[in-house]
Design a protein around this motif. Sequence first.
Motif, PDB file in Angstrom:
ATOM      1  N   HIS A  72      52.631  41.389  42.159  1.00 22.35           N
ATOM      2  CA  HIS A  72      52.121  40.330  41.296  1.00 22.35           C
ATOM      3  C   HIS A  72      51.939  39.052  42.114  1.00 22.35           C
ATOM      4  CE1 HIS A  72      51.755  37.533  38.014  1.00 22.35           C
ATOM      5  NE2 HIS A  72      51.603  38.568  37.198  1.00 22.35           N
ATOM      6  N   PRO A  73      50.726  38.472  42.158  1.00 24.79           N
ATOM      7  CA  PRO A  73      50.470  37.322  43.021  1.00 24.79           C
ATOM      8  C   PRO A  73      51.376  36.119  42.775  1.00 24.79           C
ATOM      9  CG  PRO A  73      48.414  38.244  42.241  1.00 24.79           C
ATOM     10  CD  PRO A  73      49.508  38.950  41.497  1.00 24.79           C
ATOM     11  N   ALA A  74      51.530  35.684  41.539  1.00 24.41           N
ATOM     12  CA  ALA A  74      52.338  34.488  41.276  1.00 24.41           C
ATOM     13  C   ALA A  74      53.785  34.698  41.715  1.00 24.41           C
ATOM     14  CB  ALA A  74      52.277  34.123  39.797  1.00 24.41           C
ATOM     15  N   ARG A  75      54.349  35.822  41.381  1.00 21.08           N
ATOM     16  CA  ARG A  75      55.734  36.105  41.749  1.00 21.08           C
ATOM     17  C   ARG A  75      55.896  36.141  43.271  1.00 21.08           C
ATOM     18  NH1 ARG A  75      56.589  41.036  39.283  1.00 21.08           N
ATOM     19  NH2 ARG A  75      56.611  39.871  37.352  1.00 21.08           N
ATOM     20  N   THR A  76      54.944  36.758  43.944  1.00 23.21           N
ATOM     21  CA  THR A  76      55.010  36.860  45.401  1.00 23.21           C
ATOM     22  C   THR A  76      54.918  35.486  46.045  1.00 23.21           C
ATOM     23  OG1 THR A  76      54.020  39.063  45.282  1.00 23.21           O
ATOM     24  CG2 THR A  76      53.945  37.953  47.414  1.00 23.21           C
ATOM     25  N   ILE A  77      54.026  34.637  45.552  1.00 12.52           N
ATOM     26  CA  ILE A  77      53.878  33.286  46.101  1.00 12.52           C
ATOM     27  C   ILE A  77      55.144  32.479  45.854  1.00 12.52           C
ATOM     28  CG2 ILE A  77      52.607  31.111  45.892  1.00 12.52           C
ATOM     29  CD1 ILE A  77      50.113  32.915  45.211  1.00 12.52           C
ATOM     30  N   VAL A  78      55.654  32.493  44.634  1.00 13.74           N
ATOM     31  CA  VAL A  78      56.863  31.732  44.300  1.00 13.74           C
ATOM     32  C   VAL A  78      58.053  32.211  45.143  1.00 13.74           C
ATOM     33  CG1 VAL A  78      58.562  31.265  42.481  1.00 13.74           C
ATOM     34  CG2 VAL A  78      56.105  31.066  42.002  1.00 13.74           C
ATOM     35  N   ASN A  79      58.164  33.508  45.364  1.00 12.48           N
ATOM     36  CA  ASN A  79      59.276  34.036  46.155  1.00 12.48           C
ATOM     37  C   ASN A  79      59.229  33.582  47.610  1.00 12.48           C
ATOM     38  OD1 ASN A  79      60.373  35.333  43.947  1.00 12.48           O
ATOM     39  ND2 ASN A  79      59.506  37.321  44.456  1.00 12.48           N
ATOM     40  N   ARG A  80      58.055  33.256  48.128  1.00 10.35           N
ATOM     41  CA  ARG A  80      57.921  32.792  49.516  1.00 10.35           C
ATOM     42  C   ARG A  80      57.876  31.275  49.636  1.00 10.35           C
ATOM     43  NH1 ARG A  80      56.568  37.118  53.186  1.00 10.35           N
ATOM     44  NH2 ARG A  80      57.100  35.549  54.724  1.00 10.35           N
ATOM     45  N   ALA A  81      57.663  30.575  48.534  1.00 10.27           N
ATOM     46  CA  ALA A  81      57.388  29.144  48.555  1.00 10.27           C
ATOM     47  C   ALA A  81      58.479  28.309  49.208  1.00 10.27           C
ATOM     48  CB  ALA A  81      57.128  28.639  47.136  1.00 10.27           C
ATOM     49  N   ASP A  82      59.738  28.679  49.049  1.00 14.67           N
ATOM     50  CA  ASP A  82      60.813  27.838  49.592  1.00 14.67           C
ATOM     51  C   ASP A  82      60.865  27.824  51.121  1.00 14.67           C
ATOM     52  OD1 ASP A  82      61.845  30.372  49.933  1.00 14.67           O
ATOM     53  OD2 ASP A  82      63.752  29.954  48.935  1.00 14.67           O
ATOM     54  N   GLU A  83      60.050  28.641  51.770  1.00 15.42           N
ATOM     55  CA  GLU A  83      59.956  28.629  53.229  1.00 15.42           C
ATOM     56  C   GLU A  83      58.964  27.567  53.714  1.00 15.42           C
ATOM     57  OE1 GLU A  83      58.977  32.609  54.584  1.00 15.42           O
ATOM     58  OE2 GLU A  83      60.129  33.461  52.919  1.00 15.42           O
ATOM     59  N   HIS A 138      41.586  28.807  40.165  1.00 15.80           N
ATOM     60  CA  HIS A 138      41.471  30.131  39.558  1.00 15.80           C
ATOM     61  C   HIS A 138      40.789  31.046  40.558  1.00 15.80           C
ATOM     62  CE1 HIS A 138      37.728  28.033  38.588  1.00 15.80           C
ATOM     63  NE2 HIS A 138      37.137  29.210  38.700  1.00 15.80           N
ATOM     64  N   GLY A 139      40.953  32.323  40.358  1.00 14.06           N
ATOM     65  CA  GLY A 139      40.335  33.284  41.254  1.00 14.06           C
ATOM     66  C   GLY A 139      40.205  34.615  40.565  1.00 14.06           C
ATOM     67  N   GLY A 140      39.592  35.543  41.236  1.00  6.04           N
ATOM     68  CA  GLY A 140      39.434  36.873  40.673  1.00  6.04           C
ATOM     69  C   GLY A 140      38.494  36.876  39.489  1.00  6.04           C
ATOM     70  N   SER A 141      38.364  38.018  38.875  1.00  2.00           N
ATOM     71  CA  SER A 141      37.463  38.180  37.733  1.00  2.00           C
ATOM     72  C   SER A 141      38.155  37.746  36.446  1.00  2.00           C
ATOM     73  CB  SER A 141      37.037  39.640  37.619  1.00  2.00           C
ATOM     74  OG  SER A 141      38.158  40.421  37.246  1.00  2.00           O
ATOM     75  N   VAL A 142      37.369  37.596  35.404  1.00  2.00           N
ATOM     76  CA  VAL A 142      37.922  37.230  34.100  1.00  2.00           C
ATOM     77  C   VAL A 142      38.913  38.286  33.632  1.00  2.00           C
ATOM     78  CG1 VAL A 142      37.362  36.840  31.670  1.00  2.00           C
ATOM     79  CG2 VAL A 142      35.915  35.860  33.455  1.00  2.00           C
ATOM     80  N   SER A 143      38.587  39.563  33.804  1.00  2.00           N
ATOM     81  CA  SER A 143      39.507  40.614  33.357  1.00  2.00           C
ATOM     82  C   SER A 143      40.806  40.579  34.154  1.00  2.00           C
ATOM     83  CB  SER A 143      38.854  41.994  33.459  1.00  2.00           C
ATOM     84  OG  SER A 143      38.560  42.317  34.798  1.00  2.00           O
ATOM     85  N   ASP A 144      40.730  40.273  35.455  1.00  2.00           N
ATOM     86  CA  ASP A 144      41.952  40.152  36.255  1.00  2.00           C
ATOM     87  C   ASP A 144      42.823  39.020  35.717  1.00  2.00           C
ATOM     88  OD1 ASP A 144      41.291  42.211  37.937  1.00  2.00           O
ATOM     89  OD2 ASP A 144      40.588  40.926  39.568  1.00  2.00           O
ATOM     90  N   ARG A 145      42.198  37.890  35.377  1.00  2.00           N
ATOM     91  CA  ARG A 145      42.971  36.755  34.872  1.00  2.00           C
ATOM     92  C   ARG A 145      43.621  37.077  33.534  1.00  2.00           C
ATOM     93  NH1 ARG A 145      38.837  32.264  35.143  1.00  2.00           N
ATOM     94  NH2 ARG A 145      37.505  33.724  36.198  1.00  2.00           N
ATOM     95  N   LEU A 146      42.955  37.885  32.697  1.00  2.00           N
ATOM     96  CA  LEU A 146      43.543  38.249  31.413  1.00  2.00           C
ATOM     97  C   LEU A 146      44.752  39.153  31.602  1.00  2.00           C
ATOM     98  CD1 LEU A 146      40.346  38.908  29.274  1.00  2.00           C
ATOM     99  CD2 LEU A 146      41.926  36.966  29.103  1.00  2.00           C
ATOM    100  N   VAL A 147      44.676  40.088  32.542  1.00  2.00           N
ATOM    101  CA  VAL A 147      45.777  41.024  32.766  1.00  2.00           C
ATOM    102  C   VAL A 147      46.897  40.369  33.548  1.00  2.00           C
ATOM    103  CG1 VAL A 147      46.424  43.185  33.897  1.00  2.00           C
ATOM    104  CG2 VAL A 147      44.295  43.045  32.636  1.00  2.00           C
ATOM    105  N   ILE A 148      46.547  39.663  34.583  1.00  2.00           N
ATOM    106  CA  ILE A 148      47.540  39.107  35.502  1.00  2.00           C
ATOM    107  C   ILE A 148      48.086  37.785  35.000  1.00  2.00           C
ATOM    108  CG2 ILE A 148      47.900  38.295  37.869  1.00  2.00           C
ATOM    109  CD1 ILE A 148      45.571  40.195  38.609  1.00  2.00           C
ATOM    110  N   GLY A 149      47.293  37.022  34.289  1.00  2.00           N
ATOM    111  CA  GLY A 149      47.695  35.692  33.885  1.00  2.00           C
ATOM    112  C   GLY A 149      47.168  34.678  34.883  1.00  2.00           C
ATOM    113  N   ASN A 150      47.370  33.425  34.631  1.00  2.00           N
ATOM    114  CA  ASN A 150      46.860  32.380  35.493  1.00  2.00           C
ATOM    115  C   ASN A 150      47.861  32.135  36.619  1.00  2.00           C
ATOM    116  OD1 ASN A 150      46.137  29.922  36.673  1.00  2.00           O
ATOM    117  ND2 ASN A 150      45.029  29.340  34.830  1.00  2.00           N
TER     118      ASN A 150
END
Length: 139
Positions: free
Chosen positions: A90-101, A110-122
Amino acid sequence: MVSRVLVGMDDSEMAAEALRYALDVHAGSDITVLTVVGVPSPMMGEATAIAMAEDPQAKAEEAAEPVLDRARELAAERDVDIDTIVGAGHPARTIVNRADEFDVVVLGSHGGSVSDRLVIGNVADTVFKRSPVPVTVVR
């Protein structure tokens, strides 16, 4: 002073703008581009292919290569070397987990397709709310 910048990047133009912003505003800082593959989707195609591969890390890196090639090209236009990281899941989780470095995270709005944003979230919204370091969202 900002010395380490994490740029979350997918294959969208907004992500490319985020990297351009980071390269311009944080010139002289160490810039790392993180792209996340194996993103959850309705059909689970890429995620399943990576998970089932004999060498999942090699498969993830192969899937990430087009995005990282573009990131390197954008950096080369400014004669800057960048580091790259491939994450999976999951992109958001992966980014947040690395952010403290890092000192700051830079993302496209925003990025990806509309359907990706609906499934994955913002992703930008989630990272903005959960990151332990400041987040710059580029539009």
